[in-house]
Scaffold this active site. Structure first.
Site, mmCIF file in Angstrom:
data_model
loop_
_atom_site.group_PDB
_atom_site.id
_atom_site.type_symbol
_atom_site.label_atom_id
_atom_site.label_comp_id
_atom_site.label_asym_id
_atom_site.label_seq_id
_atom_site.Cartn_x
_atom_site.Cartn_y
_atom_site.Cartn_z
ATOM 1 N N THR A 132 0.843 -1.198 0.000
ATOM 2 C CA THR A 132 0.000 0.000 0.000
ATOM 3 C C THR A 132 0.875 1.243 0.000
ATOM 4 O OG1 THR A 132 -1.764 1.203 1.161
ATOM 5 C CG2 THR A 132 -0.137 0.135 2.538
ATOM 6 N N ASN A 133 0.314 2.335 -0.506
ATOM 7 C CA ASN A 133 0.978 3.640 -0.377
ATOM 8 C C ASN A 133 0.221 4.518 0.597
ATOM 9 O OD1 ASN A 133 3.228 3.438 -2.205
ATOM 10 N ND2 ASN A 133 1.728 3.360 -3.859
ATOM 11 N N ASN A 134 -0.762 3.951 1.293
ATOM 12 C CA ASN A 134 -1.612 4.737 2.192
ATOM 13 C C ASN A 134 -1.122 4.573 3.631
ATOM 14 O OD1 ASN A 134 -3.727 5.534 3.935
ATOM 15 N ND2 ASN A 134 -5.224 5.303 2.297
ATOM 16 N N ASP A 155 -8.057 -3.525 -0.618
ATOM 17 C CA ASP A 155 -8.809 -2.502 -1.329
ATOM 18 C C ASP A 155 -10.088 -2.276 -0.532
ATOM 19 O OD1 ASP A 155 -8.512 -0.791 -3.571
ATOM 20 O OD2 ASP A 155 -10.182 -1.792 -4.557
ATOM 21 N N LYS A 179 -11.705 3.076 16.696
ATOM 22 C CA LYS A 179 -12.148 2.751 15.326
ATOM 23 C C LYS A 179 -11.992 1.248 15.055
ATOM 24 C CE LYS A 179 -11.328 3.771 10.430
ATOM 25 N NZ LYS A 179 -10.588 4.520 9.404
HETATM 26 P P1 ITT Z 1 -3.584 1.811 -1.623
HETATM 27 O O1 ITT Z 1 -4.331 1.427 -2.869
HETATM 28 O O2 ITT Z 1 -2.193 2.271 -1.880
HETATM 29 O O3 ITT Z 1 -3.672 0.766 -0.548
HETATM 30 P P2 ITT Z 1 -5.608 3.925 -1.457
HETATM 31 O O4 ITT Z 1 -5.716 5.139 -0.571
HETATM 32 O O5 ITT Z 1 -5.592 4.154 -2.947
HETATM 33 O O6 ITT Z 1 -4.323 3.102 -0.978
HETATM 34 P P3 ITT Z 1 -7.998 2.312 -1.781
HETATM 35 O O7 ITT Z 1 -7.708 2.079 -3.210
HETATM 36 O O8 ITT Z 1 -8.404 1.147 -0.940
HETATM 37 O O9 ITT Z 1 -6.770 2.961 -1.014
HETATM 38 O O10 ITT Z 1 -9.038 3.498 -1.758
HETATM 39 C C1 ITT Z 1 -10.071 3.569 -0.923
HETATM 40 C C2 ITT Z 1 -10.383 4.993 -0.569
HETATM 41 O O11 ITT Z 1 -11.488 4.857 0.344
HETATM 42 C C3 ITT Z 1 -9.274 5.702 0.204
HETATM 43 O O12 ITT Z 1 -8.545 6.578 -0.584
HETATM 44 C C4 ITT Z 1 -10.054 6.485 1.261
HETATM 45 O O13 ITT Z 1 -10.433 7.729 0.731
HETATM 46 C C5 ITT Z 1 -11.281 5.638 1.476
HETATM 47 N N1 ITT Z 1 -11.108 4.783 2.657
HETATM 48 C C6 ITT Z 1 -10.499 3.582 2.738
HETATM 49 N N2 ITT Z 1 -10.520 3.120 3.990
HETATM 50 C C7 ITT Z 1 -11.142 4.059 4.728
HETATM 51 C C8 ITT Z 1 -11.469 4.192 6.090
HETATM 52 O O14 ITT Z 1 -11.112 3.250 6.971
HETATM 53 N N3 ITT Z 1 -12.099 5.283 6.484
HETATM 54 C C9 ITT Z 1 -12.453 6.235 5.612
HETATM 55 N N4 ITT Z 1 -12.177 6.218 4.313
HETATM 56 C C10 ITT Z 1 -11.530 5.133 3.873
#
Ligand code: ITT
Length: 197
Positions: free
Chosen positions: A7-9, A68, A171
């Site tokens: 992940t990049n998050n 995801d 959470k």
């Molecule tokens: P990676 O693909 O690098 O893991 P990403 O941010 O692109 O990171 P996703 O494709 O899973 O992650 O995108 C889902 C989006 O949904 C993310 O950008 C958030 O805005 C939202 N999201 C995911 N989990 C969440 C949470 O626990 N609470 C609130 N919003 C969330």
């Protein structure tokens, strides 16, 4: 056991690290020196999760997992869903995404929604998936300054606070990600005690 978390998050990393205990450890893409924007070309969370873990497995040859996540709103027929990160455009700005959701939900009485997380694990070349769902409701305005993404407008069932008003431990008591991760942990514990088929 150490797994690469594809992940990049950074917010996902914080939440998952807070739950790991001594079950296993993770290294992030950044820590592994990998700097790529992982593609998410598919129209389901399952396929995008598999894409992310497969790309990183091919690059590193190491056991890894990705996840995801989508926010699925009943009154919007499941949107933003798989488009959650890019709902208001390719800049992937959380605040703009929330503004779009609040606009589309304006005047809507049915505010039921859920977050859904699909984890894709690749262990010794084989893929396994784990899903966590958190039902709740969409607020009419933002609340709280913690968390990330859609957290300011989502209250999980059983709670009075929005996710953005909770610290990570609180959470985790409700969240989609925590539920999916718990299944991953259980699976890895079992896998450690028996030979893989
Ligand atoms: P990676 O693909 O690098 O893991 P990403 O941010 O692109 O990171 P996703 O494709 O899973 O992650 O995108 C889902 C989006 O949904 C993310 O950008 C958030 O805005 C939202 N999201 C995911 N989990 C969440 C949470 O626990 N609470 C609130 N919003 C969330």
């Amino acid at each position: 056991m150490t797994l690469v978390f594809a992940t990049n998050n950074e917010n996902k990393v914080k939440e998952i690290r807070s739950m790991l205990g001594d079950h296993f450890s993770i290294i992030t893409l950044k820590e592994a020196g990998i700097d790529i924007d992982i593609p998410e070309p598919h129209d389901t969370l399952e396929d995008n999760a598999r894409e992310k873990s497969s790309v990183i497995y091919e690059m590193t040859g190491k056991n890894c997992f990705s996840e995801d996540t989508g926010l699925e709103i009943d009154a919007l027929n499941g949107a933003p869903g798989v488009l959650s990160a890019r709902y208001a455009g390719e800049q992937k700005l959380a605040d703009d995404n929330i503004t779009r959701v609040l606009h589309e939900m304006d005047g809507q009485e049915n505010r039921q929604a859920h977050f859904r997380t699909v984890i894709s694990l690749i262990l010794n070349g084989k893929e396994y998936q784990f899903t966590g769902v958190c039902p709740g409701t969409i607020l009419t305005e933002r609340r709280g300054g913690k968390g990330f993404g859609y957290d300011p407008i989502f209250v999980p069932i059983g709670a009075k606070k929005a996710f953005a008003e909770m610290d990570i431990a609180e959470k985790n008591q409700y969240s989609h990600r925590a539920k999916a991760l718990q299944q991953l942990i259980t699976f890895l514990k079992e896998a450690a005690t028996k030979p893989l088929s």
